[in-house]
Design an enzyme around this catalytic site. Structure first.
Site, PDB file in Angstrom:
ATOM      1  N   HIS A   1      -2.656   3.147  -4.592  1.00 42.94           N
ATOM      2  CA  HIS A   1      -2.051   2.801  -3.368  1.00 42.94           C
ATOM      3  C   HIS A   1      -0.515   2.203  -3.472  1.00 42.94           C
ATOM      4  CE1 HIS A   1      -5.593   3.003  -0.631  1.00 42.94           C
ATOM      5  NE2 HIS A   1      -6.621   2.745  -1.715  1.00 42.94           N
TER       6      HIS A   1
ATOM      7  N   GLU B   1      -9.556   2.584  -5.381  1.00 44.02           N
ATOM      8  CA  GLU B   1      -9.149   4.026  -5.210  1.00 44.02           C
ATOM      9  C   GLU B   1      -7.910   4.679  -5.782  1.00 44.02           C
ATOM     10  OE1 GLU B   1     -10.784   4.340  -0.703  1.00 44.02           O
ATOM     11  OE2 GLU B   1      -8.994   3.434  -0.910  1.00 44.02           O
TER      12      GLU B   1
ATOM     13  N   ASP C   1       0.808  -1.211  -0.120  1.00 40.33           N
ATOM     14  CA  ASP C   1      -0.017  -0.086   0.085  1.00 40.33           C
ATOM     15  C   ASP C   1       0.890   1.399   0.023  1.00 40.33           C
ATOM     16  OD1 ASP C   1      -2.287   1.668   0.331  1.00 40.33           O
ATOM     17  OD2 ASP C   1      -3.202  -0.165   0.864  1.00 40.33           O
TER      18      ASP C   1
HETATM   19  C1  ACM Z   1     -10.820  -0.602  -0.011  1.00 46.18           C
HETATM   20  O1  ACM Z   1     -11.362  -0.590   1.155  1.00 46.18           O
HETATM   21  N1  ACM Z   1     -10.381   0.482  -0.590  1.00 46.18           N
HETATM   22  C2  ACM Z   1     -10.869  -1.853  -0.574  1.00 46.18           C
END
Ligand code: ACM
Length: 540
Positions: free
Chosen positions: A247, A314, A176
């Site tokens: 991420h 995201e 991440d």
């Molecule tokens: C997530 O909670 N961004 C998969």
């Protein structure tokens, strides 16, 4: 026989005398049941001080493990009868193993310790029969080891806890913005630089507080092999996640050429030290594709899982909109916009994985701009993604954040230590229904199952993780395994009653679960860290 969690399909008895387990009790294991044979000796045998020596199949009062192909692969039948002993029949090796988990619960909380409390005591398996089979084949927990690193021993411990709850998929969130946690030999800086951050936001996003202690850690490839093998012994599949193209700030901090360096100075980026969604996403270049093919190549050697998770959630498009390189790629590929660029990126890895006999799975954003054929979806932003994916013929794992994000608070009280998100009580989790009501039966077959997600922004150690995860994971396990009625008709009071026995098991296992009365003094957190940040969503 009535205090089992998750609840089995059917219980008969006690209708026989029980089976005492003594130092001379023998264990006979048919071919195909070796994992359970080893687990029984190593775990149950150690807890109860029993050698469980090999013996003949028909030894009076002995333990017998065998396969029975009239049962489904994960189904089992456990029979305990004082004259004949204990027999566990499974449709396959996994079924026998789940039967052994039931046997452990039947033996009381002492069976959950690592050494006997009272050597010489003879525990008794109550006489009777348990017939059991899971509702879903994907019964998972996602563990985020990127936001806070969980040392390997903690991961192995969680695999044991999952097995005790008959969960069979560990979705391992390995990368991440805040850290890269798996050794990749051809790209050593991913862990040399990408696994460490200088400081950490203390609390959630709005907190003004910092912990200035550097935080980091990673699993070597041998650590991963050990984790995967330990999981496999417990019939748990480890599905690794490398999150792309968002991420990814930790990877870009390690290798600046992976970022959009025509619009930002990626050479000055560091592993992110706060929470949220970083704008620093991967550049859609051939360099990035070749780099990540190398990453996935090493990953495929480490993880035998059919599914490989590529994240896909995201991914802010700000940099791609501003980047001449990204815009040129959009034109060159004849794409409509940045969403299609993300789709192209994911499709690339879908083909790449498919060519190697694997299947891609990603968060439900991979639906945007067109979903790659054969890809499966983790539906996290509610039910809609799962519904759309299943209707389009894609397999789905349901994990809506409104229901099964275990970082969310368990109670509205000021004492709750974690200020993220919605209040989701034990009862809310117990009443979670993984199959969206609007799916027709032929669409619902695409629901592979469900998983609970453990994001660790505000869980910096095992104690914090335990508090958030338990006892809600026990409720979740029952949702994933048992044949429960519709949410409104579920017997939550009955579950709570069985939980009383389960707390004694968790105590024996050393799990720092949330007590029914709320957090213990050390589990509380004062000030801003104890207040909710986000408003609650409408309840389902
Ligand atoms: C997530 O909670 N961004 C998969």
């Amino acid at each position: 026989m009535t205090e089992l969690i998750p609840a089995p399909r059917a219980v008969a008895g006690p209708d026989h005398t029980g089976v005492p387990l003594a130092p001379d009790t023998t264990l006979w294991a048919a071919p195909g049941t070796e994992t359970t044979e080893r687990w029984l000796r190593a775990t149950l045998g150690a807890a109860l001080g029993l050698p469980l020596r090999p013996g003949p199949r028909d030894a009076p009062g002995g333990l017998r493990l065998l396969l029975d192909d009239s049962l489904d692969p994960e189904a089992y039948r456990l029979t305990a009868d004082g004259e004949r002993g204990v027999e566990i029949r499974g449709g396959g090796p996994a079924g026998v193993f789940w039967g052994a988990q039931t046997l452990r619960q039947l033996l009381g909380p002492e069976a959950f310790r690592r050494a006997p409390l009272r050597p010489g005591r003879t525990p008794v398996v109550p006489g009777g029969t348990v017939e059991d089979a899971p509702r879903f084949r994907w019964r998972g927990m996602m563990l985020d080891v990127a936001r806070h690193f969980m040392p390997k021993d903690g991961v192995l411990r969680y695999l044991d806890l999952m097995a005790a709850h008959k969960l069979n998929v560990l979705h391992f969130h390995l990368t991440d913005d805040q850290g890269w946690r798996v050794e990749i030999k051809r790209h050593p800086r991913l862990t040399e630089a990408g696994s460490w951050r200088a400081r950490t936001k203390w609390g959630h996003r709005a907190s003004p507080l910092w912990d200035d202690t550097p935080h980091g850690g990673f699993y070597t490839q041998d650590d991963i092999r050990e984790i995967v093998a330990y999981a496999a012994e417990r019939h748990i599949t480890v599905v690794p996640e490398i999150d792309v193209p968002g991420h990814s700030q930790a990877a870009i901090a390690a290798y600046p050429e992976l970022g959009n360096n025509d619009v930002v100075d990626t050479a000055s980026l560091t592993v992110w030290d706060t929470w949220g969604v970083s704008e620093n996403v991967l550049a859609p270049t051939d360099t990035t594709l070749r780099f990540y093919e190398g990453v996935f190549e090493e990953l495929l050697d480490l993880f035998p899982s059919r599914f490989i998770h590529v994240g896909g959630d995201e991914c802010p498009k700000t940099q791609w909109r501003a980047s001449p390189v990204a815009q040129a790629r959009i034109r060159e590929l004849g794409l409509a916009d940045e969403d299609e660029l993300q789709s192209w990126f994911i499709r690339h890895f879908d083909s790449w994985l498919t060519e190697r006999g694997r299947r891609l799975i990603g968060w439900d954003e991979i639906l945007e701009g067109g979903l790659a054929e054969g890809a499966a979806v983790s539906s996290w932003r509610g039910y809609a993604g799962g519904v759309a994916a299943a209707r389009a013929g894609h397999d789905v794992v349901m994990c809506p954040e409104q229901q099964v994000y275990l970082d969310h608070r368990q109670d509205a009280g000021e004492d709750e230590p974690v200020p993220i998100g919605f209040v989701r009580t034990l009862e809310d989790v117990y009443r979670f229904e993984p199959v969206p009501a609007e799916l027709m039966p032929e669409e619902a077959v695409h629901v592979l199952g469900t998983q609970a997600n453990v994001w660790t922004e505000v869980m910096e150690n095992q104690g914090r993780v335990d508090y958030q995860v338990f006892p809600r994971l026990a409720a979740f396990a029952e949702v994933a395994w048992s044949a429960l009625p519709a949410p409104g008709e579920r017997d939550f009071a009955g579950f709570e009653q069985r939980l009383t026995a389960h707390y004694r098991r968790l105590d024996a296992l050393g799990v720092a679960y949330r007590r029914p009365g709320g957090p213990l003094p050390w589990q509380r957190r004062p000030g801003i860290l104890g207040r909710p940040i986000d408003g609650p969503p409408p309840r389902q």
